[in-house]
Design a protein around this motif. Structure first.
Motif, mmCIF file in Angstrom:
data_model
loop_
_atom_site.group_PDB
_atom_site.id
_atom_site.type_symbol
_atom_site.label_atom_id
_atom_site.label_comp_id
_atom_site.label_asym_id
_atom_site.label_seq_id
_atom_site.Cartn_x
_atom_site.Cartn_y
_atom_site.Cartn_z
ATOM 1 N N SER A 66 0.815 -1.214 0.000
ATOM 2 C CA SER A 66 0.000 0.000 0.000
ATOM 3 C C SER A 66 0.848 1.263 0.000
ATOM 4 C CB SER A 66 -0.917 -0.001 1.225
ATOM 5 O OG SER A 66 -0.132 -0.048 2.404
ATOM 6 N N GLN A 67 2.152 1.130 0.265
ATOM 7 C CA GLN A 67 3.007 2.312 0.288
ATOM 8 C C GLN A 67 3.686 2.581 -1.052
ATOM 9 O OE1 GLN A 67 5.619 2.459 3.698
ATOM 10 N NE2 GLN A 67 3.920 3.287 4.882
ATOM 11 N N VAL A 68 3.390 1.759 -2.058
ATOM 12 C CA VAL A 68 3.998 1.973 -3.377
ATOM 13 C C VAL A 68 3.226 3.070 -4.103
ATOM 14 C CG1 VAL A 68 4.555 0.944 -5.609
ATOM 15 C CG2 VAL A 68 4.825 -0.404 -3.505
ATOM 16 N N SER A 69 3.910 4.139 -4.422
ATOM 17 C CA SER A 69 3.243 5.283 -5.061
ATOM 18 C C SER A 69 3.634 5.456 -6.518
ATOM 19 C CB SER A 69 3.565 6.567 -4.297
ATOM 20 O OG SER A 69 4.970 6.801 -4.288
ATOM 21 N N LYS A 70 4.727 4.830 -6.937
ATOM 22 C CA LYS A 70 5.139 4.887 -8.340
ATOM 23 C C LYS A 70 5.624 3.510 -8.781
ATOM 24 C CE LYS A 70 7.054 9.616 -7.908
ATOM 25 N NZ LYS A 70 5.869 10.406 -8.217
ATOM 26 N N LEU A 71 5.298 3.185 -10.032
ATOM 27 C CA LEU A 71 5.795 1.935 -10.636
ATOM 28 C C LEU A 71 6.482 2.299 -11.947
ATOM 29 C CD1 LEU A 71 5.998 -1.121 -11.282
ATOM 30 C CD2 LEU A 71 3.622 -1.029 -12.060
ATOM 31 N N PHE A 72 7.734 1.856 -12.092
ATOM 32 C CA PHE A 72 8.488 2.092 -13.314
ATOM 33 C C PHE A 72 8.662 0.761 -14.046
ATOM 34 C CE2 PHE A 72 9.652 5.254 -10.186
ATOM 35 C CZ PHE A 72 9.528 6.442 -10.894
ATOM 36 N N VAL A 73 8.200 0.702 -15.282
ATOM 37 C CA VAL A 73 8.264 -0.540 -16.050
ATOM 38 C C VAL A 73 9.378 -0.414 -17.083
ATOM 39 C CG1 VAL A 73 7.012 -1.994 -17.691
ATOM 40 C CG2 VAL A 73 5.832 -1.053 -15.683
ATOM 41 N N THR A 74 10.258 -1.410 -17.118
ATOM 42 C CA THR A 74 11.393 -1.327 -18.046
ATOM 43 C C THR A 74 11.016 -1.742 -19.460
ATOM 44 O OG1 THR A 74 12.151 -3.574 -17.537
ATOM 45 C CG2 THR A 74 13.029 -1.768 -16.170
ATOM 46 N N HIS A 75 10.200 -2.783 -19.592
ATOM 47 C CA HIS A 75 9.787 -3.208 -20.934
ATOM 48 C C HIS A 75 8.614 -4.161 -20.826
ATOM 49 C CE1 HIS A 75 12.513 -6.335 -19.637
ATOM 50 N NE2 HIS A 75 12.270 -7.095 -20.698
ATOM 51 N N MET A 76 8.080 -4.542 -21.986
ATOM 52 C CA MET A 76 6.786 -5.201 -22.032
ATOM 53 C C MET A 76 6.885 -6.727 -22.029
ATOM 54 S SD MET A 76 4.477 -2.835 -21.908
ATOM 55 C CE MET A 76 3.032 -3.732 -22.458
ATOM 56 N N HIS A 77 8.005 -7.293 -21.641
ATOM 57 C CA HIS A 77 8.077 -8.755 -21.628
ATOM 58 C C HIS A 77 7.347 -9.318 -20.400
ATOM 59 C CE1 HIS A 77 11.739 -9.030 -24.537
ATOM 60 N NE2 HIS A 77 10.619 -8.711 -25.130
ATOM 61 N N SER A 125 -2.291 0.423 -22.910
ATOM 62 C CA SER A 125 -3.246 -0.485 -23.534
ATOM 63 C C SER A 125 -3.258 -1.847 -22.827
ATOM 64 C CB SER A 125 -2.872 -0.646 -25.014
ATOM 65 O OG SER A 125 -3.756 -1.500 -25.664
ATOM 66 N N PHE A 126 -2.078 -2.329 -22.470
ATOM 67 C CA PHE A 126 -1.950 -3.615 -21.777
ATOM 68 C C PHE A 126 -2.780 -3.630 -20.487
ATOM 69 C CE2 PHE A 126 0.346 -6.015 -18.442
ATOM 70 C CZ PHE A 126 0.332 -7.274 -18.983
ATOM 71 N N LEU A 127 -2.663 -2.571 -19.704
ATOM 72 C CA LEU A 127 -3.397 -2.547 -18.434
ATOM 73 C C LEU A 127 -4.894 -2.392 -18.663
ATOM 74 C CD1 LEU A 127 -0.985 -0.522 -16.166
ATOM 75 C CD2 LEU A 127 -1.350 -2.989 -16.292
ATOM 76 N N ARG A 128 -5.260 -1.498 -19.589
ATOM 77 C CA ARG A 128 -6.684 -1.338 -19.887
ATOM 78 C C ARG A 128 -7.307 -2.669 -20.289
ATOM 79 N NH1 ARG A 128 -6.321 4.098 -23.679
ATOM 80 N NH2 ARG A 128 -5.922 5.537 -21.952
ATOM 81 N N GLN B 129 -3.984 -11.660 -26.872
ATOM 82 C CA GLN B 129 -3.541 -10.297 -26.600
ATOM 83 C C GLN B 129 -2.367 -10.278 -25.635
ATOM 84 O OE1 GLN B 129 -6.827 -7.490 -25.913
ATOM 85 N NE2 GLN B 129 -8.148 -9.069 -26.742
ATOM 86 N N ASN B 130 -2.453 -11.063 -24.582
ATOM 87 C CA ASN B 130 -1.347 -11.041 -23.623
ATOM 88 C C ASN B 130 -0.063 -11.592 -24.229
ATOM 89 O OD1 ASN B 130 -1.883 -9.860 -20.975
ATOM 90 N ND2 ASN B 130 -3.616 -11.250 -20.938
ATOM 91 N N LEU B 131 -0.178 -12.648 -25.009
ATOM 92 C CA LEU B 131 1.028 -13.195 -25.625
ATOM 93 C C LEU B 131 1.616 -12.215 -26.634
ATOM 94 C CD1 LEU B 131 -0.159 -16.894 -26.071
ATOM 95 C CD2 LEU B 131 1.607 -16.076 -24.500
ATOM 96 N N LYS B 132 0.734 -11.538 -27.379
ATOM 97 C CA LYS B 132 1.238 -10.578 -28.366
ATOM 98 C C LYS B 132 1.804 -9.321 -27.708
ATOM 99 C CE LYS B 132 -1.871 -12.102 -32.073
ATOM 100 N NZ LYS B 132 -3.045 -11.748 -32.905
ATOM 101 N N MET B 133 1.113 -8.809 -26.709
ATOM 102 C CA MET B 133 1.581 -7.575 -26.078
ATOM 103 C C MET B 133 2.885 -7.783 -25.328
ATOM 104 S SD MET B 133 -1.826 -5.562 -24.764
ATOM 105 C CE MET B 133 -2.580 -6.938 -23.920
#
Lengths: 469, 469
Positions: A66-77, A125-128, B129-133
């Motif tokens: 609950s204390q995480v306020s930012k998430l940084f994603v390096t890539h989409m794998h 788009s991935f999260l949506r 979608q998940n595999l492609k994204m």
């Protein structure tokens, strides 16, 4: 005295995992002393559970989701992002059973986001899509800011919807429409150097402005993976991954560089100077293993050309490559991350395997340290799940040259550090490492056991090019 | 002697988890004796790691991911499906670095799928979608068969693509196009009764035809969750979840019924007779807790009307509802699954909490057992992660009435069962339960400890309506 800054590892395996003792990629930066200001880098599947599985440490607080306020994603794998949906479900909370129906898409109805998410094109788009396809609805909101390169497609932040159609927000084929728990983010364009600077300015919190965050694309691999022509395709179809740089704005100006998967992080070099990195976290997916470490040949039979070919073809780095980059940017401390699942993590209560796993782990560190060639007594450290690393203070602050360093594995006690011990260790590296897993299997021969916030403990360096029979 | 059939639980938490000791939903059916014929039901985030975390049991084989040949998905909620991408990455394997580029979309180029996936409308698109994204490419292939209700949208199995465009298969916006590791599946339409019958006939394997698999929609919750009008909306916007029925075709004709999340599984009743269910696995997300179990009031202060309101509003069942359904279909054995995260699972080596967690767990079982009202000595069992349950043989096979049952917690030893003990237990329930976690915390007071494949062990029943002070 500067306040402590630390990095805790929740997952340290490459995509070949998860394994019994390593989850896939995620780590937590505590740069501002907690207080709802924990920052996460990557969120592999299983990250939410890693919070629950944290070992109980005496006199040390556990990380709270609950204390995480930012998430940084390096890539989409997948081994870096498949945990975000569950993580969001948990921190955003389920709607109360008496809460009103989902609001229409009018943004004014939404609460301020409790987590800011930064990452590459496609993340929004991935999260949506995942939240919509899994019919997830939450009490609170999130926001995604995409770091866009010149040619990246733009996923609209807030496309128009028909407010009079109550189903428009829940039709799971409307990929470009905001999720009902999302508020519009920003598209952050790279500058003329291809870098993203000061991506997360926070005008609301005086504390948050203590750290300025920059980012850079780093080379991982191509979209098409015809590996016999890997080098051609990596150039033809670059699939950038992101490295993040966290700069403490004022004294003592610590700098933390955290790289995603990469076989060439050189584009980030402009962000790695003035000052030099206090802590570099570099992937090291593969490595040769010395015959002395593995006389049975289980891991040592793979020769350098083969290891290099596979590693580069998959867009990754070896331990030596990580060490070379640490040397290039003159890093003060190097932690190896994203460890291949073929390298066993030391296990607790398994005497039959600990010895081998320990030797392999030290061999990985030795390969990186040899390439890094740091000042005497410094060495690369292989990350383990639940390990916590204190970001070191700049060495120049000590006003004592490295030749004055003194080490001891017996004269300094974690249980009762003396002032002498403290000053000795603050010279040694101004850094500490803690890990329940590690401590349980290694005693005091490898890691610093922390009693304070970064300068006390037991420290024993690896001697350069030491052989283990 | 009939061969053993068992169900192993990899995740038993409701979506409020995962917790320290419970991952979210997934279980493994071993109905055909392994040999690449393990079947999985649901695959929550973290399921892949649960395989790695399985406790080592003496004389018992561990479940292997690579032996899973079918996956049955109950519904599209995140706590049931977010682990599939990582699971597929692992079992389908990474492409060899010298493998050719991804084939064009011509199906003839693809290998036969190594896993068949069954589930509701939307599952095919979710995986594509998940595999492609996540840019996932695998060496082997999978196939998705969707179980469609009358009004479900059809996601094309194999839409046309331009074979001359090498990028057409990797454009991650082409959601309806097969993933390069996918082969076209079937759309399985419900029959006139709204049921899906014999969904997985296997004409290639003589062994697989030993089990006929049917499915039925069961009521979970509506797409819109305006909970103050929950009952209206559940009717207006039904969001069916799926229950699966596994029928052994020949003697002894065991039947296993596995339900997804539900507040009303009655549509599946036509599949639950002739014979009656040997084993019913029913969700039990919530429950009241008896004051005698929790005299501090932490869990027992919630009264029945409130618990019922919340449980039904979220589309779930209480322990009593599970027991009532077991009574309705005359189930021979009842296992409660999908346990709310508020109910602690017993932990190993935590003397301070074991006692309370054990009492709560037995209270959950008692509530279900009271509603079920099974023959003397039978009782509902709360699933725990890594618990393995043997499917009981039909009781009529014993030719001895239930009044002949004799129980003892001391006279039957798991270490050295006598023939008397064996026959006694085979009468008791013809079923066994094993769980390292459970055994570690419960001794011989609760579970059968297995030495064979289903009829030996230590068994102590809960006395009906027994109170624990």
């Amino acid at each position: 005295m500067a306040h402590p800054m630390s990095v805790s590892f929740l997952g340290t395996s490459s995509g070949g995992g998860p394994t019994e003792n390593r989850n896939c990629s995620s780590l937590i930066c505590d740069f501002l002393g907690g207080n709802n200001n924990l920052w996460m880098v990557d969120c592999a599947e299983g990250t939410t559970r890693q919070f629950a599985l944290q070992p109980h440490r005496q006199n040390a607080s556990r990380l709270k989701m609950s204390q995480v306020s930012k998430l940084f994603v390096t890539h989409m794998h997948a081994d870096h992002i498949m945990g975000i949906t569950t993580f969001l479900r948990n921190i955003l909370g389920a709607p109360r059973i008496d809460s009103p129906p989902p609001p229409s898409n009018a943004i004014s109805h939404r609460r301020a986001p409790i987590i800011q998410i930064y990452g590459p094109s496609g993340l929004r788009s991935f999260l949506r899509q995942n939240l919509k396809m899994t019919f997830t609805r939450c009490e609170n909101t999130y926001v995604v800011h995409e770091l866009l390169c010149k040619d990246d497609p733009v996923i609209p932040c807030n496309p128009p919807v028909d407010e009079h159609d109550p189903m428009s927000g829940s039709d799971f084929k409307d990929w470009d429409v905001l999720h009902c728990s999302e508020v519009p983010g920003r598209d952050i364009r790279a500058d003329n150097q291809g870098l993203w600077r000061d991506i997360a300015p926070d005008t609301h919190s005086r504390r948050a402005t203590q750290i300025q965050i920059h980012a850079s694309p780093i080379l991982h691999r191509g979209k098409l993976m015809h590996i016999t022509r890997a080098f051609v395709l990596l150039t033809l179809y670059p699939e950038p991954c992101i490295g993040y740089v966290f700069n403490e704005i004022s004294y003592p100006k610590r700098k933390v560089v955290i790289l995603g998967d990469t076989c060439d992080p050189s584009p980030i070099i402009p962000l790695c100077s003035n000052p030099r990195p206090s802590l570099l976290i570099h992937e090291a997916t593969d490595s040769t293993i010395s015959p002395e470490t593995d006389d049975a040949g289980r891991l040592s039979k793979r020769q350098l050309p083969d290891v290099m070919k596979t590693t580069l073809a998959r867009g990754h780095s070896t331990t030596s490559m990580a060490g070379e980059f640490a040397k290039l940017v003159n890093a003060q401390m190097l932690v190896l991350n994203h460890i291949g699942s073929r390298f066993p993590a030391p296990r607790i209560n398994d005497n039959g395997q600990i010895s081998f796993a320990r030797r392999v782990l030290e061999d990985l560190e030795r390969h990186a340290t040899d390439a890094w060639d740091p000042p005497l007594g410094h060495r690369a450290i292989v990350a383990l799940d639940f390990m916590r690393v204190q970001v070191p203070l700049p060495m120049r602050e000590t006003n004592i040259s490295t030749s004055n360093l003194v080490y001891s594995s017996t004269s300094v006690s974690a249980a009762g550090p003396s002032s002498v011990a403290i000053s000795t260790l603050s010279l040694a590296q101004s850094s500490t490492v803690e890990s329940d897993t590690l401590n349980s299997v290694s005693g005091n021969s490898r890691s610093v056991e922390v009693t304070g916030h970064g300068v006390q403990g037991v420290f024993k360096p690896t001697k350069p090019k030491r052989k283990i029979g």
